[in-house]
Design a protein around this motif. Structure first.
Motif, PDB file in Angstrom:
ATOM      1  N   ALA A 135       0.820  -1.217   0.000  1.00 20.44           N
ATOM      2  CA  ALA A 135       0.000   0.000   0.000  1.00 20.44           C
ATOM      3  C   ALA A 135       0.849   1.261   0.000  1.00 20.44           C
ATOM      4  N   ARG A 136       2.031   1.192   0.589  1.00 24.53           N
ATOM      5  CA  ARG A 136       2.893   2.374   0.634  1.00 24.53           C
ATOM      6  C   ARG A 136       3.456   2.721  -0.743  1.00 24.53           C
ATOM      7  N   GLY A 137       3.495   1.777  -1.637  1.00 23.31           N
ATOM      8  CA  GLY A 137       3.904   2.065  -3.003  1.00 23.31           C
ATOM      9  C   GLY A 137       5.321   2.576  -3.141  1.00 23.31           C
ATOM     10  N   GLY A 138       6.196   2.207  -2.211  1.00 21.87           N
ATOM     11  CA  GLY A 138       7.593   2.632  -2.276  1.00 21.87           C
ATOM     12  C   GLY A 138       7.905   3.886  -1.490  1.00 21.87           C
ATOM     13  N   LEU A 139       6.894   4.541  -0.927  1.00 19.52           N
ATOM     14  CA  LEU A 139       7.132   5.738  -0.117  1.00 19.52           C
ATOM     15  C   LEU A 139       7.487   5.338   1.312  1.00 19.52           C
ATOM     16  N   ARG A 143       1.863   9.398   4.897  1.00 21.06           N
ATOM     17  CA  ARG A 143       0.571   9.144   5.525  1.00 21.06           C
ATOM     18  C   ARG A 143      -0.383   8.394   4.603  1.00 21.06           C
ATOM     19  N   PHE A 144      -0.334   8.724   3.304  1.00 18.83           N
ATOM     20  CA  PHE A 144      -1.217   8.113   2.319  1.00 18.83           C
ATOM     21  C   PHE A 144      -0.394   7.439   1.224  1.00 18.83           C
ATOM     22  N   PRO A 145      -1.014   6.641   0.370  1.00 21.10           N
ATOM     23  CA  PRO A 145      -0.246   5.960  -0.674  1.00 21.10           C
ATOM     24  C   PRO A 145       0.414   6.902  -1.666  1.00 21.10           C
ATOM     25  N   TRP A 146      -0.008   8.157  -1.700  1.00 15.34           N
ATOM     26  CA  TRP A 146       0.537   9.133  -2.654  1.00 15.34           C
ATOM     27  C   TRP A 146       1.346  10.235  -1.979  1.00 15.34           C
ATOM     28  N   GLY A 147       1.392  10.278  -0.644  1.00 14.35           N
ATOM     29  CA  GLY A 147       2.116  11.331   0.056  1.00 14.35           C
ATOM     30  C   GLY A 147       1.430  11.686   1.359  1.00 14.35           C
ATOM     31  N   TRP A 185      -6.100   7.202  -9.222  1.00 15.41           N
ATOM     32  CA  TRP A 185      -4.783   6.783  -9.697  1.00 15.41           C
ATOM     33  C   TRP A 185      -4.205   5.706  -8.795  1.00 15.41           C
ATOM     34  N   PRO A 186      -3.477   4.733  -9.360  1.00 20.27           N
ATOM     35  CA  PRO A 186      -2.823   3.719  -8.524  1.00 20.27           C
ATOM     36  C   PRO A 186      -1.609   4.304  -7.809  1.00 20.27           C
ATOM     37  N   ASN A 187      -1.126   3.574  -6.805  1.00 20.85           N
ATOM     38  CA  ASN A 187       0.083   4.026  -6.106  1.00 20.85           C
ATOM     39  C   ASN A 187       1.321   3.623  -6.905  1.00 20.85           C
ATOM     40  N   GLY A 188       2.493   3.823  -6.318  1.00 22.16           N
ATOM     41  CA  GLY A 188       3.742   3.582  -7.019  1.00 22.16           C
ATOM     42  C   GLY A 188       3.977   2.135  -7.391  1.00 22.16           C
ATOM     43  N   PHE A 189       3.282   1.196  -6.745  1.00 22.83           N
ATOM     44  CA  PHE A 189       3.394  -0.221  -7.087  1.00 22.83           C
ATOM     45  C   PHE A 189       2.234  -0.690  -7.967  1.00 22.83           C
ATOM     46  N   GLY A 190       1.359   0.237  -8.374  1.00 23.61           N
ATOM     47  CA  GLY A 190       0.257  -0.130  -9.254  1.00 23.61           C
ATOM     48  C   GLY A 190      -0.980  -0.627  -8.551  1.00 23.61           C
ATOM     49  N   LEU A 191      -1.108  -0.392  -7.245  1.00 24.25           N
ATOM     50  CA  LEU A 191      -2.277  -0.830  -6.494  1.00 24.25           C
ATOM     51  C   LEU A 191      -3.325   0.281  -6.438  1.00 24.25           C
ATOM     52  N   TYR A 192      -4.573  -0.120  -6.629  1.00 23.97           N
ATOM     53  CA  TYR A 192      -5.689   0.819  -6.593  1.00 23.97           C
ATOM     54  C   TYR A 192      -6.438   0.738  -5.264  1.00 23.97           C
ATOM     55  N   ASN A 193      -6.887   1.897  -4.807  1.00 20.25           N
ATOM     56  CA  ASN A 193      -7.837   1.990  -3.690  1.00 20.25           C
ATOM     57  C   ASN A 193      -7.380   1.271  -2.419  1.00 20.25           C
ATOM     58  N   VAL A 194      -6.114   1.444  -2.080  1.00 25.29           N
ATOM     59  CA  VAL A 194      -5.673   0.939  -0.779  1.00 25.29           C
ATOM     60  C   VAL A 194      -6.011   1.919   0.331  1.00 25.29           C
ATOM     61  N   SER A 195      -6.459   3.110  -0.025  1.00 26.45           N
ATOM     62  CA  SER A 195      -7.083   4.029   0.921  1.00 26.45           C
ATOM     63  C   SER A 195      -8.528   4.215   0.497  1.00 26.45           C
ATOM     64  N   GLY A 196      -9.451   4.000   1.419  1.00 27.46           N
ATOM     65  CA  GLY A 196     -10.859   4.198   1.121  1.00 27.46           C
ATOM     66  C   GLY A 196     -11.474   3.078   0.303  1.00 27.46           C
ATOM     67  N   ASN A 197     -12.655   3.341  -0.178  1.00 25.42           N
ATOM     68  CA  ASN A 197     -13.511   2.413  -0.930  1.00 25.42           C
ATOM     69  C   ASN A 197     -14.046   1.319  -0.020  1.00 25.42           C
ATOM     70  N   VAL A 198     -13.274   0.251   0.262  1.00 27.47           N
ATOM     71  CA  VAL A 198     -13.752  -0.759   1.215  1.00 27.47           C
ATOM     72  C   VAL A 198     -12.604  -1.223   2.105  1.00 27.47           C
ATOM     73  N   TRP A 199     -12.966  -1.585   3.329  1.00 23.13           N
ATOM     74  CA  TRP A 199     -12.018  -2.258   4.199  1.00 23.13           C
ATOM     75  C   TRP A 199     -11.613  -3.580   3.566  1.00 23.13           C
ATOM     76  N   GLU A 200     -10.361  -3.987   3.805  1.00 22.59           N
ATOM     77  CA  GLU A 200      -9.859  -5.226   3.220  1.00 22.59           C
ATOM     78  C   GLU A 200      -9.351  -6.165   4.313  1.00 22.59           C
ATOM     79  N   TRP A 201      -9.891  -7.371   4.305  1.00 24.09           N
ATOM     80  CA  TRP A 201      -9.457  -8.380   5.274  1.00 24.09           C
ATOM     81  C   TRP A 201      -7.990  -8.752   5.057  1.00 24.09           C
ATOM     82  N   CYS A 202      -7.274  -8.959   6.147  1.00 20.39           N
ATOM     83  CA  CYS A 202      -5.908  -9.486   6.107  1.00 20.39           C
ATOM     84  C   CYS A 202      -5.846 -10.797   6.884  1.00 20.39           C
ATOM     85  N   ALA A 203      -4.743 -11.498   6.741  1.00 20.64           N
ATOM     86  CA  ALA A 203      -4.618 -12.822   7.348  1.00 20.64           C
ATOM     87  C   ALA A 203      -4.460 -12.763   8.868  1.00 20.64           C
TER      88      ALA A 203
END
Length: 253
Positions: A135-139, A143-147, A185-203
């Motif tokens: 989600a950090r996309g290389g940053l 605070r956010f995936p884009w800055g 826009w996707p983050n630096g690793f090409g991931l979309y919507n890692v902030s907002g939209n829907v919560w995502e379950w993790c292991a």
């Protein structure tokens, strides 16, 4: 990973900032869509836990007035209605469908439902460390995936609540509920919507009773739930579902 951000939630154990090593892994560019989940259900006959329970939580403003009056609401979060007959194909109740939302993230899926999908797809849920790294996309510690700025240059970069929660959403980001999985826009690793939209379950476990979720949702607002920050986290029981919870999958490489 982690944060010592003054706007964070120490009780959620977001911090301290610490170094974590992850092995090589693959992760979906976006959350699992209604269309893809339908393929899984058609192939396996899977019934979600919301279907077995006969109800799930829907944001109150999405529920028609007559149904809203008879749907119970939690005392601490009265903006949720426990709607009978709501499930992933009918996200707001029996009157609704996903026919115009096949490219939106599937919702009303529990952690257990997500595991069943992963078993069918030959995938798994990401760990929190993997999710946050991706989600950090290389940053580094942004605070956010884009800055660090939520709306750089006045541009909305994620699907969250604008206005006064929970009574008025200005919809300045263009969405009142879920957005397509590749919106913004996707983050630096090409991931979309890692902030907002829907919560995502993790292991991982959030605590002994709950499983972790990441990313925040379209209902997050700075006044009560600014958990659309990359380091933010929350949890829920593995059989819980709601209209703002989905998932993306990962795999070892």
């Amino acid at each position: 990973m982690g944060t010592d951000d003054a706007d964070g939630f120490p009780d959620d154990r977001e911090g301290p900032v610490r170094e974590v090593t992850v092995a090589p892994f693959a992760i979906d560019a976006h959350a699992v869509t209604n269309a893809r989940f339908a393929e899984f259900v058609d192939a396996t006959g899977h019934r979600t836990e919301a279907e077995d329970f006969g109800w799930t939580y829907v944001f109150a403003k999405f529920v028609p007035g007559a149904l809203r009056k008879i749907s119970p609401r939690p005392e601490q979060t009265p903006w949720w209605c426990g709607v009978a007959g709501a499930y992933w194909r009918a996200p707001e109740g029996p009157h609704s469908s996903v026919e115009d939302r096949w490219d939106h993230p599937v919702v009303h899926v529990s952690w257990n439902d997500a595991l069943a999908y992963c078993a069918w797809a030959g995938r798994r849920l990401p760990t929190e460390a993997e999710w946050e790294y991706a989600a950090r996309g290389g940053l580094d510690q942004a605070r956010f995936p884009w800055g660090d700025e939520l709306t750089p240059g006045g541009e909305h970069r994620c699907n969250i609540w604008q206005g006064r929660f929970p009574v008025h959403n200005t919809e300045e980001d263009g969405h009142v509920g879920t957005a397509p999985v590749d919106a913004f826009w996707p983050n630096g690793f090409g991931l979309y919507n890692v902030s907002g939209n829907v919560w995502e379950w993790c292991a991982d476990r959030f605590d002994p009773a709950n499983r972790s979720m990441r990313g925040g949702s379209y209902l997050c607002h700075e006044s009560y739930c600014n958990r659309y920050r990359v380091a933010a986290r929350t949890g829920n029981t593995p059989d819980s579902s709601s209209g703002n919870t989905g998932f993306r999958t990962a795999a070892d490489v």
